[in-house]
Write a protein that holds these residues in place. Sequence first.
Motif, mmCIF file in Angstrom:
data_model
loop_
_atom_site.group_PDB
_atom_site.id
_atom_site.type_symbol
_atom_site.label_atom_id
_atom_site.label_comp_id
_atom_site.label_asym_id
_atom_site.label_seq_id
_atom_site.Cartn_x
_atom_site.Cartn_y
_atom_site.Cartn_z
ATOM 1 N N ILE A 252 0.815 -1.211 0.000
ATOM 2 C CA ILE A 252 0.000 0.000 0.000
ATOM 3 C C ILE A 252 0.855 1.269 0.000
ATOM 4 C CG2 ILE A 252 -0.350 -0.013 2.505
ATOM 5 C CD1 ILE A 252 -2.789 1.305 -0.229
ATOM 6 N N GLU A 253 2.004 1.255 0.669
ATOM 7 C CA GLU A 253 2.859 2.441 0.686
ATOM 8 C C GLU A 253 3.337 2.803 -0.715
ATOM 9 O OE1 GLU A 253 2.870 0.463 4.591
ATOM 10 O OE2 GLU A 253 3.398 -0.259 2.609
ATOM 11 N N VAL A 254 3.508 1.826 -1.562
ATOM 12 C CA VAL A 254 3.922 2.059 -2.942
ATOM 13 C C VAL A 254 2.692 2.404 -3.790
ATOM 14 C CG1 VAL A 254 4.972 1.005 -4.985
ATOM 15 C CG2 VAL A 254 5.907 0.523 -2.710
ATOM 16 N N ALA A 255 1.618 1.703 -3.577
ATOM 17 C CA ALA A 255 0.409 1.862 -4.394
ATOM 18 C C ALA A 255 -0.349 3.153 -4.107
ATOM 19 C CB ALA A 255 -0.515 0.669 -4.177
ATOM 20 N N ARG A 256 -0.289 3.652 -2.883
ATOM 21 C CA ARG A 256 -1.134 4.783 -2.461
ATOM 22 C C ARG A 256 -1.105 5.984 -3.408
ATOM 23 N NH1 ARG A 256 0.096 4.958 2.621
ATOM 24 N NH2 ARG A 256 -1.749 3.828 3.309
ATOM 25 N N PRO A 257 0.063 6.530 -3.789
ATOM 26 C CA PRO A 257 0.019 7.711 -4.669
ATOM 27 C C PRO A 257 -0.621 7.413 -6.032
ATOM 28 C CG PRO A 257 2.285 6.957 -4.354
ATOM 29 C CD PRO A 257 1.432 6.176 -3.419
ATOM 30 N N ILE A 258 -0.415 6.224 -6.534
ATOM 31 C CA ILE A 258 -1.022 5.834 -7.805
ATOM 32 C C ILE A 258 -2.537 5.770 -7.649
ATOM 33 C CG2 ILE A 258 -1.262 3.946 -9.471
ATOM 34 C CD1 ILE A 258 1.410 5.387 -9.788
ATOM 35 N N LEU A 259 -3.006 5.141 -6.577
ATOM 36 C CA LEU A 259 -4.447 5.012 -6.342
ATOM 37 C C LEU A 259 -5.102 6.364 -6.132
ATOM 38 C CD1 LEU A 259 -4.362 1.920 -3.965
ATOM 39 C CD2 LEU A 259 -5.128 1.964 -6.353
ATOM 40 N N LYS A 260 -4.403 7.283 -5.520
ATOM 41 C CA LYS A 260 -4.963 8.598 -5.243
ATOM 42 C C LYS A 260 -4.969 9.515 -6.470
ATOM 43 C CE LYS A 260 -4.180 10.110 -0.744
ATOM 44 N NZ LYS A 260 -3.322 10.752 0.263
ATOM 45 N N TYR A 261 -3.932 9.464 -7.280
ATOM 46 C CA TYR A 261 -3.750 10.509 -8.288
ATOM 47 C C TYR A 261 -3.676 10.058 -9.742
ATOM 48 C CZ TYR A 261 -2.381 12.989 -4.052
ATOM 49 O OH TYR A 261 -2.351 13.522 -2.789
ATOM 50 N N SER A 262 -3.361 8.820 -10.012
ATOM 51 C CA SER A 262 -3.074 8.428 -11.395
ATOM 52 C C SER A 262 -4.308 8.476 -12.289
ATOM 53 C CB SER A 262 -2.484 7.018 -11.448
ATOM 54 O OG SER A 262 -2.203 6.694 -12.802
ATOM 55 N N LYS A 263 -4.175 9.245 -13.361
ATOM 56 C CA LYS A 263 -5.240 9.324 -14.361
ATOM 57 C C LYS A 263 -5.173 8.158 -15.340
ATOM 58 C CE LYS A 263 -5.898 14.227 -13.897
ATOM 59 N NZ LYS A 263 -5.933 15.518 -14.499
ATOM 60 N N ALA A 264 -4.134 7.355 -15.223
ATOM 61 C CA ALA A 264 -4.017 6.173 -16.084
ATOM 62 C C ALA A 264 -5.031 5.106 -15.679
ATOM 63 C CB ALA A 264 -2.602 5.608 -16.019
ATOM 64 N N LEU A 265 -5.512 5.164 -14.439
ATOM 65 C CA LEU A 265 -6.505 4.198 -13.961
ATOM 66 C C LEU A 265 -7.903 4.704 -14.286
ATOM 67 C CD1 LEU A 265 -5.037 3.427 -10.421
ATOM 68 C CD2 LEU A 265 -4.953 1.957 -12.441
ATOM 69 N N ASN A 266 -8.676 3.884 -14.977
ATOM 70 C CA ASN A 266 -10.064 4.255 -15.258
ATOM 71 C C ASN A 266 -10.992 3.577 -14.244
ATOM 72 O OD1 ASN A 266 -10.649 1.604 -16.155
ATOM 73 N ND2 ASN A 266 -10.003 2.107 -18.223
ATOM 74 N N ASP A 267 -12.292 3.837 -14.359
ATOM 75 C CA ASP A 267 -13.251 3.267 -13.404
ATOM 76 C C ASP A 267 -13.209 1.746 -13.378
ATOM 77 O OD1 ASP A 267 -14.005 5.789 -12.685
ATOM 78 O OD2 ASP A 267 -16.044 5.661 -13.476
ATOM 79 N N LEU A 268 -13.047 1.123 -14.527
ATOM 80 C CA LEU A 268 -12.990 -0.335 -14.575
ATOM 81 C C LEU A 268 -11.782 -0.866 -13.804
ATOM 82 C CD1 LEU A 268 -14.556 -2.708 -15.706
ATOM 83 C CD2 LEU A 268 -13.176 -2.567 -17.769
ATOM 84 N N ASP A 269 -10.642 -0.204 -13.957
ATOM 85 C CA ASP A 269 -9.442 -0.579 -13.193
ATOM 86 C C ASP A 269 -9.704 -0.433 -11.693
ATOM 87 O OD1 ASP A 269 -7.841 -0.947 -15.546
ATOM 88 O OD2 ASP A 269 -7.474 1.214 -15.618
ATOM 89 N N LEU A 270 -10.326 0.672 -11.315
ATOM 90 C CA LEU A 270 -10.603 0.926 -9.900
ATOM 91 C C LEU A 270 -11.574 -0.101 -9.330
ATOM 92 C CD1 LEU A 270 -10.857 4.819 -10.034
ATOM 93 C CD2 LEU A 270 -8.947 3.454 -9.147
ATOM 94 N N LEU A 271 -12.583 -0.470 -10.099
ATOM 95 C CA LEU A 271 -13.535 -1.492 -9.649
ATOM 96 C C LEU A 271 -12.839 -2.831 -9.432
ATOM 97 C CD1 LEU A 271 -16.579 -0.575 -11.894
ATOM 98 C CD2 LEU A 271 -16.410 -0.291 -9.406
ATOM 99 N N TYR A 272 -11.928 -3.171 -10.327
ATOM 100 C CA TYR A 272 -11.176 -4.414 -10.171
ATOM 101 C C TYR A 272 -10.317 -4.361 -8.905
ATOM 102 C CZ TYR A 272 -7.934 -8.204 -10.798
ATOM 103 O OH TYR A 272 -7.181 -9.326 -10.583
ATOM 104 N N ILE A 273 -9.679 -3.226 -8.664
ATOM 105 C CA ILE A 273 -8.837 -3.077 -7.477
ATOM 106 C C ILE A 273 -9.680 -3.201 -6.210
ATOM 107 C CG2 ILE A 273 -7.338 -1.475 -6.203
ATOM 108 C CD1 ILE A 273 -6.565 -0.361 -9.078
#
Length: 187
Positions: A92-113
């Motif tokens: 989570i310490e590595v993933a957190r900034p990506i989860l918070k800010y990355s525009k590369a992740l779309n809603d489908l990616d977020l739902l999977y996560i």
Amino acid sequence: MNPLLAKLYHSHGIRKDSDVELDFAERRELCSDVARLIEGADRMVDREMATEILLALLKRADKELRQVVAERFATIDHAPLRLVLQFVNDEIEVARPILKYSKALNDLDLLYIIQSRDSPFWQAIATREELGENVVEALVETSDIDTAAVLIRNDKAPLNEEVLHKVVRLIGDDAVLSSILIGRADM
């Protein structure tokens, strides 16, 4: 292929069969150089080669270096999805900034996560400025009170009437969370 990328790939022991080891400072500098190449690459083949190099470096990197690189790519609008997903599948310490800010992740990616990870990952997603209603609904469906708390503190998160009822049931008699919910601009 960009000759600089080919030289980087071969001269720094990135091949899987190599036993050349770089120290932390060398890895950090090399990761920074490769990140600049990814950001500035005009051709897709160069971006892919640089991404492959960075992924190979990150496999051998410690958590601190992975965090630094993840923070950098979290704010790059067109970060390679392969790289972004590599960070999401880390601690989570590595993933957190990506989860918070990355525009590369779309809603489908977020739902999977949301389906595949746990509460700390859900909480990081709940802080995003841009959340689709389906993502908000999936976060509430986790029935995780900590995630609900983060979500209601996020004024940008759209809370439709159905989601709002679920949130109210979830937070129950918690006075602090109730007052935050009532204090939202959209209430």
